[in-house]
Design an enzyme around this catalytic site. Structure first.
Site, PDB file in Angstrom:
ATOM      1  N   ARG A  57      15.780  20.664   3.967  1.00  0.00           N
ATOM      2  CA  ARG A  57      14.562  21.251   4.526  1.00  0.00           C
ATOM      3  C   ARG A  57      13.333  20.370   4.328  1.00  0.00           C
ATOM      4  O   ARG A  57      12.315  20.566   4.990  1.00  0.00           O
ATOM      5  CB  ARG A  57      14.306  22.619   3.899  1.00  0.00           C
ATOM      6  CG  ARG A  57      15.402  23.601   4.223  1.00  0.00           C
ATOM      7  CD  ARG A  57      14.940  25.026   4.134  1.00  0.00           C
ATOM      8  NE  ARG A  57      15.908  25.902   3.526  1.00  0.00           N
ATOM      9  CZ  ARG A  57      17.138  26.112   3.964  1.00  0.00           C
ATOM     10  NH1 ARG A  57      17.583  25.455   5.017  1.00  0.00           N
ATOM     11  NH2 ARG A  57      17.943  26.941   3.343  1.00  0.00           N
ATOM     12  N   HIS A  61       9.560  20.216   6.437  1.00  0.00           N
ATOM     13  CA  HIS A  61       8.311  20.508   5.734  1.00  0.00           C
ATOM     14  C   HIS A  61       7.435  19.267   5.594  1.00  0.00           C
ATOM     15  O   HIS A  61       6.212  19.389   5.498  1.00  0.00           O
ATOM     16  CB  HIS A  61       8.615  21.110   4.363  1.00  0.00           C
ATOM     17  CG  HIS A  61       9.090  22.522   4.427  1.00  0.00           C
ATOM     18  ND1 HIS A  61       8.322  23.600   4.047  1.00  0.00           N
ATOM     19  CD2 HIS A  61      10.277  23.050   4.839  1.00  0.00           C
ATOM     20  CE1 HIS A  61       8.996  24.723   4.223  1.00  0.00           C
ATOM     21  NE2 HIS A  61      10.193  24.408   4.699  1.00  0.00           N
ATOM     22  N   VAL A  65       3.732  18.163   8.824  1.00  0.00           N
ATOM     23  CA  VAL A  65       2.387  18.061   8.246  1.00  0.00           C
ATOM     24  C   VAL A  65       1.977  16.590   8.213  1.00  0.00           C
ATOM     25  O   VAL A  65       2.404  15.831   7.343  1.00  0.00           O
ATOM     26  CB  VAL A  65       2.350  18.668   6.831  1.00  0.00           C
ATOM     27  CG1 VAL A  65       0.934  18.596   6.259  1.00  0.00           C
ATOM     28  CG2 VAL A  65       2.829  20.119   6.857  1.00  0.00           C
ATOM     29  N   GLY A  67       2.911  14.135   9.995  1.00  0.00           N
ATOM     30  CA  GLY A  67       3.986  13.190  10.235  1.00  0.00           C
ATOM     31  C   GLY A  67       4.876  12.959   9.029  1.00  0.00           C
ATOM     32  O   GLY A  67       4.621  13.454   7.936  1.00  0.00           O
ATOM     33  N   SER A  71       4.225  13.058   2.200  1.00  0.00           N
ATOM     34  CA  SER A  71       3.051  13.689   1.598  1.00  0.00           C
ATOM     35  C   SER A  71       3.447  14.917   0.778  1.00  0.00           C
ATOM     36  O   SER A  71       2.824  15.220  -0.240  1.00  0.00           O
ATOM     37  CB  SER A  71       2.033  14.072   2.669  1.00  0.00           C
ATOM     38  OG  SER A  71       2.589  14.978   3.607  1.00  0.00           O
ATOM     39  N   ASN A  89       5.584  26.442   0.897  1.00  0.00           N
ATOM     40  CA  ASN A  89       6.376  25.653  -0.052  1.00  0.00           C
ATOM     41  C   ASN A  89       6.493  26.275  -1.429  1.00  0.00           C
ATOM     42  O   ASN A  89       7.529  26.144  -2.095  1.00  0.00           O
ATOM     43  CB  ASN A  89       5.772  24.250  -0.191  1.00  0.00           C
ATOM     44  CG  ASN A  89       5.812  23.462   1.103  1.00  0.00           C
ATOM     45  OD1 ASN A  89       6.513  23.829   2.042  1.00  0.00           O
ATOM     46  ND2 ASN A  89       5.053  22.383   1.172  1.00  0.00           N
ATOM     47  N   PRO A 158       4.980  27.256   9.925  1.00  0.00           N
ATOM     48  CA  PRO A 158       5.149  28.639  10.380  1.00  0.00           C
ATOM     49  C   PRO A 158       5.619  29.569   9.268  1.00  0.00           C
ATOM     50  O   PRO A 158       6.262  29.151   8.312  1.00  0.00           O
ATOM     51  CB  PRO A 158       6.216  28.513  11.474  1.00  0.00           C
ATOM     52  CG  PRO A 158       6.987  27.287  11.091  1.00  0.00           C
ATOM     53  CD  PRO A 158       6.001  26.352  10.459  1.00  0.00           C
ATOM     54  N   HIS A 188      19.145  26.725   8.789  1.00  0.00           N
ATOM     55  CA  HIS A 188      19.406  27.894   7.950  1.00  0.00           C
ATOM     56  C   HIS A 188      20.892  28.252   7.922  1.00  0.00           C
ATOM     57  O   HIS A 188      21.261  29.311   7.400  1.00  0.00           O
ATOM     58  CB  HIS A 188      18.569  29.077   8.421  1.00  0.00           C
ATOM     59  CG  HIS A 188      17.112  28.918   8.121  1.00  0.00           C
ATOM     60  ND1 HIS A 188      16.127  29.702   8.672  1.00  0.00           N
ATOM     61  CD2 HIS A 188      16.464  28.041   7.300  1.00  0.00           C
ATOM     62  CE1 HIS A 188      14.942  29.327   8.220  1.00  0.00           C
ATOM     63  NE2 HIS A 188      15.123  28.312   7.386  1.00  0.00           N
ATOM     64  N   ASP A 240      23.092  32.884   5.832  1.00  0.00           N
ATOM     65  CA  ASP A 240      24.163  33.292   6.739  1.00  0.00           C
ATOM     66  C   ASP A 240      25.422  33.544   5.911  1.00  0.00           C
ATOM     67  O   ASP A 240      25.391  33.457   4.680  1.00  0.00           O
ATOM     68  CB  ASP A 240      24.380  32.282   7.876  1.00  0.00           C
ATOM     69  CG  ASP A 240      25.215  31.058   7.501  1.00  0.00           C
ATOM     70  OD1 ASP A 240      25.533  30.879   6.305  1.00  0.00           O
ATOM     71  OD2 ASP A 240      25.551  30.270   8.412  1.00  0.00           O
ATOM     72  N   THR A 242      28.117  31.899   5.548  1.00  0.00           N
ATOM     73  CA  THR A 242      28.763  30.716   4.950  1.00  0.00           C
ATOM     74  C   THR A 242      27.671  29.789   4.415  1.00  0.00           C
ATOM     75  O   THR A 242      27.414  28.721   4.987  1.00  0.00           O
ATOM     76  CB  THR A 242      29.638  29.975   5.984  1.00  0.00           C
ATOM     77  OG1 THR A 242      28.829  29.620   7.130  1.00  0.00           O
ATOM     78  CG2 THR A 242      30.800  30.844   6.436  1.00  0.00           C
ATOM     79  N   ASP A 247      27.624  25.032   9.600  1.00  0.00           N
ATOM     80  CA  ASP A 247      28.447  25.369  10.763  1.00  0.00           C
ATOM     81  C   ASP A 247      27.619  26.239  11.696  1.00  0.00           C
ATOM     82  O   ASP A 247      26.410  26.388  11.516  1.00  0.00           O
ATOM     83  CB  ASP A 247      29.740  26.073  10.326  1.00  0.00           C
ATOM     84  CG  ASP A 247      29.478  27.315   9.466  1.00  0.00           C
ATOM     85  OD1 ASP A 247      28.324  27.799   9.447  1.00  0.00           O
ATOM     86  OD2 ASP A 247      30.416  27.805   8.815  1.00  0.00           O
TER      87      ASP A 247
END
Length: 324
Positions: A57, A61, A65, A67, A71, A89, A158, A188, A240, A242, A247
């Site tokens: 992730r 993140h 922000v 590019g 940062s 965060n 978001p 996710h 999810d 799994t 997947d």
């Protein structure tokens, strides 16, 4: 930052590519770079499988922000509020120490060569591949930012309460399509979310005092047990069915009303995104292909700004720091 400045900032990110990224960027200066990164990621996976979802992730993140400039890895200083404690965060991103380990290993072999921004890109790709997802060739050659902005992160990233219409508009400002949005939401497929992010869906969706009607009843009952009203809201649940395998189960779950986050389930309830959810739920290969395309486009986001190769990913060079 004023919200009125946000469209300009996003346009600047899209059009301000100052560096020419390319595959094999370190082939002459640090040929073992990608091997070293994957080796550390393998060890992290053995130690704690959940760390892969966390590191994966980082790319989203970081790149949204200002590019892809690492940062988000900078610690706060007396004169700068970094991004680690931003709304999206804090109590959410974790496993920063994995990047520390990668950087330390690279500095032993190729000191001052590989940027932390490129480490994020390589490590995110490796996290997906090591979890059973696709593998791909990454473009490298980024520099690390000299500063970070908690305000920028708060204004841009978001919320898990965001609906599909908002997300489509936001991703569009980064030249990311509706298909890119749905595919990248497939991140996710692995990992967990906090009860904090689902409480309002369970108990007060849209201020009604009732649960989100999109919930499949048995899944809703499962979440009631995981996240009762008096729960420690940092308790986590699987995103999810799994959670350590990358997947297309995530999309099958959305199709069945088993999305953990509202920002996920809205992709099925919204007509503009539902078709891609259904397509990816049926065809894992098509999801993998779209996901790779989206991650490459996400990795291309840059702005024109001063940069460096940080010795320590947590601080800009020349600042006092505790050794890691």
């Amino acid at each position: 930052m004023s919200p009125l400045l946000l469209p300009f900032l996003l346009l600047h990110i899209i059009t301000g590519a100052a560096l020419q990224l390319r595959p094999g960027y370190y082939s002459g200066t640090c040929p073992a770079a990608e091997i070293i990164v994957r080796d550390v990621m393998k060890k992290a996976f053995v130690r704690e499988p959940r760390s892969l979802a966390s590191v994966m992730r980082f790319q989203f993140h970081d790149c949204f922000v200002n590019g892809c400039d690492a940062s988000m890895l900078l610690d706060d200083t007396p004169t700068m509020l970094g991004e680690k404690l931003s709304l999206s965060n804090i109590n959410s991103l974790r496993s920063y120490e994995v990047v520390d380990e990668v950087k330390k290993a690279l500095e032993k072999v190729c000191p001052g060569v590989v940027s932390c921004a490129d480490i994020i890109i390589m490590a995110a790709r490796d996290a997906v591949a090591l979890s059973g997802g696709p593998d791909w060739e990454v473009k490298l050659g980024r520099l690390d930012s000299l500063t970070a902005s908690q305000e920028a992160s708060d204004n841009i990233m978001p919320s898990p309460r965001a609906n599909a219409t908002f997300l489509i508009d936001l991703f569009g400002k980064f030249n990311l399509s509706v298909k890119d949005l749905v595919a990248l939401s497939g991140s996710h497929s692995i990992g967990q979310g906090r009860c904090f992010s689902v409480m309002y869906r369970l108990y007060n969706q849209s201020g009604t005092g009732r649960p989100d009607p999109a919930f499949e009843p048995k899944f809703r009952e499962k979440l009631y047990k995981l996240c009762p009203l008096n729960v420690d809201q940092n308790v986590t649940g699987d995103l999810d069915a799994t959670p350590i395998i990358f997947d297309n189960q995530y999309f099958m779950d959305l199709d069945s009303g088993r999305g953990f986050l509202y920002s996920d389930q809205t992709l099925f309830t919204c007509p503009q995104t539902r078709g891609f959810v259904k397509q990816f739920s049926i065809d894992q290969g098509e999801f993998f292909k779209a996901y790779v395309e989206g991650m490459i486009k996400l990795g291309d986001l840059q702005i024109e700004q001063p940069g460096e190769i940080r010795e320590n990913c947590r601080v800009a060079n020349g600042r006092p720091v505790n050794t890691f």
